[in-house]
Design an enzyme around this catalytic site. Structure first.
Site, PDB file in Angstrom:
ATOM      1  N   CYS A  43       0.818  -1.203   0.000  1.00 58.88           N
ATOM      2  CA  CYS A  43       0.000   0.000   0.000  1.00 58.88           C
ATOM      3  C   CYS A  43       0.855   1.257   0.000  1.00 58.88           C
ATOM      4  O   CYS A  43       2.077   1.213   0.079  1.00 58.88           O
ATOM      5  CB  CYS A  43      -0.941   0.025   1.207  1.00 58.88           C
TER       6      CYS A  43
ATOM      7  N   GLY B 290      -0.874   0.294  -4.747  1.00 57.48           N
ATOM      8  CA  GLY B 290      -2.030  -0.491  -4.351  1.00 57.48           C
ATOM      9  C   GLY B 290      -3.233  -0.124  -5.177  1.00 57.48           C
ATOM     10  O   GLY B 290      -3.595   1.055  -5.244  1.00 57.48           O
TER      11      GLY B 290
ATOM     12  N   ASN C  41       1.348   1.341   6.030  1.00 63.13           N
ATOM     13  CA  ASN C  41       2.082   0.653   4.971  1.00 63.13           C
ATOM     14  C   ASN C  41       3.054  -0.305   5.639  1.00 63.13           C
ATOM     15  O   ASN C  41       3.895   0.111   6.431  1.00 63.13           O
ATOM     16  CB  ASN C  41       2.842   1.667   4.108  1.00 63.13           C
ATOM     17  N   GLY C  42       2.940  -1.591   5.347  1.00 66.24           N
ATOM     18  CA  GLY C  42       3.839  -2.579   5.927  1.00 66.24           C
ATOM     19  C   GLY C  42       3.076  -3.803   6.377  1.00 66.24           C
ATOM     20  O   GLY C  42       1.944  -4.047   5.954  1.00 66.24           O
TER      21      GLY C  42
ATOM     22  N   TYR D   9      11.869  -2.053  -7.918  1.00 67.68           N
ATOM     23  CA  TYR D   9      10.568  -2.116  -8.576  1.00 67.68           C
ATOM     24  C   TYR D   9       9.483  -1.257  -7.945  1.00 67.68           C
ATOM     25  O   TYR D   9       8.735  -0.599  -8.641  1.00 67.68           O
ATOM     26  CB  TYR D   9      10.101  -3.586  -8.604  1.00 67.68           C
TER      27      TYR D   9
END
Length: 483
Positions: free
Chosen positions: A16, A42, A117-118, A257
């Site tokens: 995300c 996301g 996020n994580g 990426y």
């Protein structure tokens, strides 16, 4: 409507992206713009929560930011000068509206919203303990564990309760939290997931990447540091570091990426690093060929670097259609078989009779690589060589990246020769892990305390993995120490 691309199941995906604004009129509109810039992190769902000084307001929806937050009536229903938002690709928790963030709860101290996020690698263990103590969970997301830890903490002050909660969790987190008294932005002590801070006039902006700042016209100030809590209250910023300092280990795959190539991380251009990676592959694994062709779009910068280093011409030998996938019909088995051709088509006139080098960012399952190699052969390529801008992905990630289990990772089941045979390439080579570190300006990878989290390549995880038991115990190595 499909909210994820049915033909992109052979890529690693970030979980995300988060974005927060404190102290700006029309904060929710700025958050919506920021989330647009972070959409690549996301695509399953998006949400925004705002605070108008009296009440919290939330809108959450499945699908993309566009179509859900591009209508005036939605933004007008999110008033206030403080807001945070989230785009989601689920790794923990089902794909359902109840898991879409920001998550919100009414605590004894008032409203509390969090965008995460994580991945919390001991969330199930903590959840079991909390349920035994009477907590009632409303989602299956690991993020909700943080809310319950804050709610049940024995401390009186909200900030102390929040710090107490964070000291109980393992894994990776970049968080943007909203309370009636201010906004809190923080990263885990290892800084595995990214978070940056900017200014727009007198307002403070937080985002997973600098492209989020760019789109709203904010000036990048600095990264939120690993283990740092940044508190914004009444236009004033305060920084706390409540954790024992340890050597940071940010995710190295952000460079390969996840991050957009126009982002800046650690004062370094992501695009330039990816070109450097391509140059390293050309030095390490040269091959005689006529063309260097990127697998779009993620392979483009590395392919440019490979071409410039090798002197072999760079050409667009694969043309991508940008209009397939997100709202496409539910694919049948036959459509799945043709899926790569629906999205990528060989430039036959260019490829016919040529020896080509394909450059891509990674190989996960190998199924997409196989189809693209076959596409090149059907277009008449004389030879097809593949070069990969990351080391072999041999291990799963437990820090907020959607990775298959090890039994489905091609590199965990085959050596490079076996992988080349599987994808039917004339040759296959990956950048070495030392080459990847050199592309980032390091002399190579340190055996002890490497600068980045590279567990997906090395199997050396920097934190305990409580919820996963012995799943990775054969390779688990905890590499961190106080600094």
């Amino acid at each position: 409507m499909l909210t994820t691309n049915p033909f992109d199941d052979d890529k690693l995906r970030e979980e995300c992206g988060v974005f927060g604004v404190s102290g700006a009129d029309g904060a929710a509109a700025l958050v919506a713009l920021g989330l647009h810039a972070l959409q690549h992190r996301g695509q399953e769902a998006a949400g925004i929560t705002s605070w108008d000084g009296h009440n919290f307001h939330t809108h959450r929806a499945m699908g993309h930011v566009a179509g859900n937050f591009d209508r005036d009536e939605i933004i007008r229903a999110l008033p206030g000068t403080v807001a945070c938002g989230h785009v989601r690709y689920s790794t923990t928790g089902e794909t359902a509206l109840r898991n879409v963030q920001p998550l919100y709860a009414e605590l004894a101290s008032g409203g509390f919203a969090v965008a995460h996020n994580g991945n919390i690698s001991n969330a199930m263990h903590l959840r079991h303990e909390l349920v035994q103590r009477g907590s009632i969970f409303q989602s299956t997301s690991d993020t909700e564990t943080i809310i319950h830890l804050v709610a049940t903490s024995g401390y009186r002050d909200l900030l102390d309760r929040f710090i107490d909660a964070l000291k109980q969790v393992e894994g990776a987190y970049s968080l943007i939290c909203m309370t009636p008294v201010g906004m809190i932005a923080c990263r885990d002590p290892l800084g595995i997931r990214p978070l940056v801070m900017g200014k727009l006039g007198d307002s403070f902006i937080f985002a997973s990447e600098t492209v989020g700042l760019d789109v709203v016209g904010a000036e990048y100030v600095r990264d939120v540091e690993p283990g740092e809590l940044v508190i914004v209250r009444d236009g004033e910023l305060r920084s706390l570091r409540p954790f024992t300092a340890i050597a940071p280990r940010p995710c190295i795959f952000e460079w390969v990426y996840f991050s957009r190539p126009d982002s800046i991380a650690e004062d370094r251009s992501v695009y330039s690093v990816r070109k450097n990676i391509g140059a390293e592959i050309a030095i390490e694994s040269p091959v005689d060929a006529d063309l260097v062709i990127p697998v779009p779009d993620s392979g483009v910068p590395a392919a440019i670097g490979y071409a410039q280093q090798s002197g072999i011409p760079f050409e667009l030998g694969i043309i991508r259609s940008h209009y397939v996938g997100r709202t496409f019909i539910q694919p049948s088995a036959e459509v799945r078989r043709l899926g790569v051709k629906l999205k990528h088509n060989a430039n036959r006139a260019l490829i016919q009779g040529k020896r080509v080098i394909l450059v891509d960012d990674s190989i996960v399952r190998g199924t997409t690589s196989l189809k693209i190699v076959e596409m090149m052969r059907e277009a008449g390529a004389a030879e097809v060589h593949m070069r990969i801008a990351s080391p072999p992905t041999t291990h799963s990630c437990f820090y907020g990246v959607d990775t298959p289990e090890r039994s489905k990772l091609l590199a965990a089941q085959h050596d490079v020769a076996g992988m080349a045979k599987f994808i039917k390439a004339d040759s296959l080579a990956f950048v070495s892990i030392d080459g990847l570190y050199r592309a980032l300006g390091q002399p190579g990878r340190a055996d002890v305390l490497p600068k980045y989290c590279d567990a997906c390549f090395s199997g050396q995880y920097p934190t305990p993995l409580t919820d996963f038991g012995d799943q990775e115990s054969d390779q688990l190595a905890l590499l961190h120490e106080p600094v």
